[in-house]
Design an enzyme around this catalytic site. Structure first.
Site, PDB file in Angstrom:
ATOM      1  CD  GLU A   7      -4.958  -4.123  -3.047  1.00 30.20           C
ATOM      2  OE1 GLU A   7      -4.292  -4.134  -2.014  1.00 30.20           O
ATOM      3  OE2 GLU A   7      -6.010  -4.774  -3.196  1.00 30.20           O
ATOM      4  CG  HIS A  21     -10.229  -3.633  -2.699  1.00 30.34           C
ATOM      5  ND1 HIS A  21      -9.769  -2.520  -2.052  1.00 30.34           N
ATOM      6  CD2 HIS A  21      -9.448  -4.646  -2.257  1.00 30.34           C
ATOM      7  CE1 HIS A  21      -8.756  -2.840  -1.278  1.00 30.34           C
ATOM      8  NE2 HIS A  21      -8.544  -4.137  -1.366  1.00 30.34           N
ATOM      9  NE  ARG A  70     -10.827  -8.940   7.766  1.00 33.79           N
ATOM     10  CZ  ARG A  70     -10.197  -9.438   8.828  1.00 33.79           C
ATOM     11  NH1 ARG A  70     -10.760  -9.443  10.020  1.00 33.79           N
ATOM     12  NH2 ARG A  70      -8.999  -9.933   8.700  1.00 33.79           N
TER      13      ARG A  70
HETATM   14 ZN    ZN Z   1      -6.675  -5.083  -0.830  1.00 31.24          ZN
END
Ligand code: ZN
Length: 316
Positions: free
Chosen positions: A115, A173, A193
């Site tokens: 991304e 991130h 996560r």
């Molecule tokens: Zn992400």
């Protein structure tokens, strides 16, 4: 040739705010409002065509019925490759990681996620997490997740409006609070996560962590920050290349009064307006736009943007 606005799918994740409604004209009662999916064929939230010949058609239907409008570059992908979002982080997002294509296809049945973030706006001293501040071992990573000390070894980066971050799949991130981002990413909704600040979800329970999978896919080396190019200004249009990879090609356009543009036969153009307003003209058709709007332009289409504005132009 086709050109139309897309209306987004919305997400009410717990860390969201209200700025997409108050500053970017998003029309929804959803509170908080965390994300708007501005160009999406993803089944978790697809964009809908707004106005014109294809009014109210789901964007995924349009994409599958009009392969030539996507351009020739799209043919190398089995599925539509990208997803574009606006993200309003009123609070910190979880510390997370995404798998690459190989792992995601095998384990999740969808693309991995590389991304790119463009900082649309941010509070003073806002910061985000980008990789580790030193290389760590898998054992240390696991241990620090276990004993809640992961934040001691992450690389915290202060951000400013207009900054760009390229987050390759596997890079740890987190978007920090007070940051509003435009995200161009692979067409995927797979997130692992690893740390969630001890928060609970809407159901009162801690949100799920995905530690085993995160240990599988996280790059434990430090991730160097990439610089993007300087803006090149011609005839009142300043263009800055932001990111280019095998999945997307993104630039920032700052338009003073007008710009003549051409989506050639290789790719559609996605325009995400992050400031200003104006009119797009194409073959006698006129579309008004303002800050927050997402416009799709099919491949092999000439068009003109009039008005002072800033826009994120994505091609594939
Ligand atoms: Zn992400």
């Amino acid at each position: 040739m086709s050109i139309f606005k897309l209306s987004p799918a919305f997400k009410d994740y717990i860390w969201g705010g209200s700025r997409l409604k108050t500053d970017f004209f998003k029309n929804t009662d959803m509170t908080p409002l965390a994300e708007s999916w501005e160009l999406s064929v993803h089944s978790d939230g697809e964009s809908i065509i707004c106005g014109g010949e294809f009014d109210k058609m789901g964007f995924s239907q349009y994409v599958s019925e009009h392969p030539q409008a996507m351009g020739t570059n799209c043919q190398r992908f089995e599925n539509f490759p990208i997803l574009i979002k606006l993200i309003d982080a009123y609070d910190n997002l979880s510390v997370q990681v995404h798998p690459d294509n190989e792992y995601a296809m095998r384990v999740e049945g969808e693309y991995g996620k590389t991304e790119m973030w463009y900082i649309v706006d941010c509070e003073e001293n806002a910061e985000l997490i980008y990789g580790f501040d030193r290389e760590i071992s898998k054992e240390e990573f696991a241990q620090r997740i276990e004993n809640n000390t992961l934040l001691e070894v992450v690389n915290k980066v202060k951000v400013n409006k207009g900054d760009v971050f390229f987050i390759e799949a596997g890079t740890l991130h987190a978007i920090g609070k007070g940051i509003l981002i435009a995200e161009i990413q692979q067409n995927s909704n797979t997130t692992y996560r690893v740390y969630d600040y001890g928060r609970v979800g809407a159901d009162g329970k801690p949100r799920a962590l995905h530690i085993e999978k995160a240990l599988d896919v996280t790059n434990l080396k430090t991730a160097p920050l990439k610089n993007c190019g300087e803006a090149v200004c011609v005839n009142g249009v300043c263009t800055r290349m932001l990111a280019r990879c095998e999945y997307f090609d993104v630039s920032e356009l700052k338009i003073e009064t007008e710009a003549e543009l051409f989506a050639d036969e290789s790719t559609f153009n996605s325009l995400l307006f992050i400031d200003g307003q104006g009119i797009i003209e194409c073959d006698g058709q006129k579309i008004e736009f303002r800050k927050g709007d997402s416009v799709f332009v099919s491949a092999d289409t000439r068009y003109k943007i009039s008005g002072k504005c800033i826009c994120i132009l994505t091609k594939i």
